[in-house]
Design a protein around this motif. Structure first.
Motif, PDB file in Angstrom:
ATOM      1  N   CYS A   1      20.166   2.541  -7.073  1.00 45.77           N
ATOM      2  CA  CYS A   1      18.811   3.363  -5.965  1.00 45.77           C
ATOM      3  C   CYS A   1      19.506   3.403  -4.710  1.00 45.77           C
ATOM      4  O   CYS A   1      20.908   2.705  -4.695  1.00 45.77           O
ATOM      5  CB  CYS A   1      18.285   2.257  -5.455  1.00 45.77           C
TER       6      CYS A   1
ATOM      7  N   ASP B   1      19.629   5.666  -1.170  1.00 47.47           N
ATOM      8  CA  ASP B   1      18.486   7.156  -0.265  1.00 47.47           C
ATOM      9  C   ASP B   1      20.278   8.168   0.119  1.00 47.47           C
ATOM     10  O   ASP B   1      20.524   7.419   0.919  1.00 47.47           O
ATOM     11  CB  ASP B   1      18.236   6.274   1.000  1.00 47.47           C
TER      12      ASP B   1
ATOM     13  N   TRP C   1       6.239  11.353  -4.083  1.00 45.25           N
ATOM     14  CA  TRP C   1       7.199  11.035  -4.617  1.00 45.25           C
ATOM     15  C   TRP C   1       7.081  11.262  -5.821  1.00 45.25           C
ATOM     16  O   TRP C   1       6.211  12.411  -6.367  1.00 45.25           O
ATOM     17  CB  TRP C   1       6.669   9.530  -4.799  1.00 45.25           C
TER      18      TRP C   1
ATOM     19  N   LEU D   1      14.904   5.668  -6.449  1.00 47.11           N
ATOM     20  CA  LEU D   1      15.064   4.585  -7.576  1.00 47.11           C
ATOM     21  C   LEU D   1      15.082   4.494  -9.497  1.00 47.11           C
ATOM     22  O   LEU D   1      14.942   4.864  -9.623  1.00 47.11           O
ATOM     23  CB  LEU D   1      13.910   3.077  -7.891  1.00 47.11           C
TER      24      LEU D   1
ATOM     25  N   LEU E   1       4.927   2.331  -0.541  1.00 45.46           N
ATOM     26  CA  LEU E   1       6.120   2.292  -1.880  1.00 45.46           C
ATOM     27  C   LEU E   1       6.976   2.493  -0.469  1.00 45.46           C
ATOM     28  O   LEU E   1       8.017   2.284  -1.010  1.00 45.46           O
ATOM     29  CB  LEU E   1       5.465   3.691  -3.017  1.00 45.46           C
ATOM     30  N   GLU E   2       7.318   3.984   0.109  1.00 45.96           N
ATOM     31  CA  GLU E   2       8.314   3.809   1.088  1.00 45.96           C
ATOM     32  C   GLU E   2       8.859   2.449   1.710  1.00 45.96           C
ATOM     33  O   GLU E   2       9.591   2.115   1.810  1.00 45.96           O
ATOM     34  CB  GLU E   2       8.426   5.326   1.644  1.00 45.96           C
TER      35      GLU E   2
ATOM     36  N   LYS F   1       8.228  -0.744   1.333  1.00 47.55           N
ATOM     37  CA  LYS F   1       8.942  -1.485   0.077  1.00 47.55           C
ATOM     38  C   LYS F   1      10.317  -1.073  -0.413  1.00 47.55           C
ATOM     39  O   LYS F   1      10.970  -1.989  -1.126  1.00 47.55           O
ATOM     40  CB  LYS F   1       7.864  -2.060  -0.950  1.00 47.55           C
ATOM     41  N   ALA F   2      10.296  -0.062  -0.021  1.00 42.40           N
ATOM     42  CA  ALA F   2      11.875   0.880  -0.973  1.00 42.40           C
ATOM     43  C   ALA F   2      13.061   0.485  -0.417  1.00 42.40           C
ATOM     44  O   ALA F   2      13.775   0.433  -0.654  1.00 42.40           O
ATOM     45  CB  ALA F   2      11.472   2.178  -1.707  1.00 42.40           C
TER      46      ALA F   2
ATOM     47  N   LEU G   1      14.687  -2.055  -0.151  1.00 42.02           N
ATOM     48  CA  LEU G   1      15.312  -2.688  -1.399  1.00 42.02           C
ATOM     49  C   LEU G   1      17.000  -2.232  -1.249  1.00 42.02           C
ATOM     50  O   LEU G   1      18.176  -2.502  -1.752  1.00 42.02           O
ATOM     51  CB  LEU G   1      14.223  -1.757  -2.545  1.00 42.02           C
ATOM     52  N   VAL G   2      17.226  -0.766  -0.901  1.00 41.50           N
ATOM     53  CA  VAL G   2      17.935   0.406  -1.034  1.00 41.50           C
ATOM     54  C   VAL G   2      19.068  -0.500   0.029  1.00 41.50           C
ATOM     55  O   VAL G   2      20.217  -0.445  -0.635  1.00 41.50           O
ATOM     56  CB  VAL G   2      17.572   1.686  -0.250  1.00 41.50           C
TER      57      VAL G   2
ATOM     58  N   LEU H   1      12.290  -5.712  -6.006  1.00 46.69           N
ATOM     59  CA  LEU H   1      11.592  -5.106  -6.845  1.00 46.69           C
ATOM     60  C   LEU H   1      10.188  -4.862  -7.624  1.00 46.69           C
ATOM     61  O   LEU H   1       9.726  -4.686  -7.412  1.00 46.69           O
ATOM     62  CB  LEU H   1      12.878  -4.969  -8.106  1.00 46.69           C
TER      63      LEU H   1
ATOM     64  N   TRP I   1       8.127  -3.720  -4.780  1.00 51.39           N
ATOM     65  CA  TRP I   1       8.002  -3.086  -4.743  1.00 51.39           C
ATOM     66  C   TRP I   1       6.937  -2.056  -6.060  1.00 51.39           C
ATOM     67  O   TRP I   1       6.443  -1.547  -5.922  1.00 51.39           O
ATOM     68  CB  TRP I   1       9.232  -1.674  -4.801  1.00 51.39           C
TER      69      TRP I   1
END
Length: 185
Positions: free
Chosen positions: A22, A24, A68, A89, A118-119, A121-122, A125-126, A156, A159
């Protein structure tokens, strides 16, 4: 009854999910194509700047900023406008027989404003992945301890929960393998 919401714990234990990478960042190449083989991972790209496009099965899907693109794990052609920045991701979500948990009804473009989780929780993770593998998008080649691994898998899972909620809101249901004889699995 929706079987993906109401399966035995035993059935869920057969689902294998893993974060592969993953990031950004800006896409390095303006075009990336993979036509020689089926890509085995799922992908999800939030377009922050530019444009992302994927073609497969005679269809094309294009996402612009604020959208997305949830990509089907299949033989596909991917392309990105120059300067495209993604929150990206890549993950695997498969049953023991090799079936993808998330494949039916994909690829799909989702409005990020309609699915803010979605964003939300992402991003953690990133960030967690960046702490483990600074300046690298690929987690597969980086060492980590078990706690770091569990943290990534936990983020994960959170997400994926948001992703399944967003997909279901758009009429897409994950593939289930409930009730298969364990000897066959």
């Amino acid at each position: 009854m929706d079987l993906t919401d109401n399966m035995l714990h035993w059935d869920w234990l057969n689902l294998s999910t893993h974060l592969l990478w993953c990031y950004d960042d800006r896409v390095l190449d303006s075009t990336h194509s993979e036509t020689a083989e089926t890509l085995s991972n799922n992908g999800a790209w939030l377009v922050l700047e530019g444009r992302a496009r994927v073609e497969h099965d005679g269809q094309h899907y294009e996402a612009s900023p604020g959208e997305w693109l949830i990509v089907k794990p299949t033989k596909r052609l991917q392309s990105f406008a120059p300067g495209t920045q993604l929150l990206s991701l890549a993950f695997s979500a498969r049953w023991p027989d090799g079936a993808h948990w998330l494949s039916e009804g994909l690829s799909v473009v989702l409005n990020a404003d309609s699915h803010p989780a979605l964003e939300r929780k992402a991003i953690p993770l990133v960030r967690a992945a960046n702490r483990i593998a600074p300046a690298s998008w690929n987690l597969l080649q980086h060492r980590m301890d078990y706690r770091e691994h569990l943290r990534l898998e936990s983020l994960l899972a959170s997400w994926l929960s948001a992703l399944v909620t967003a997909l279901k809101a758009n009429g897409i249901t994950p593939v289930n393998r409930a009730g298969i004889d364990p000897r066959a699995m």
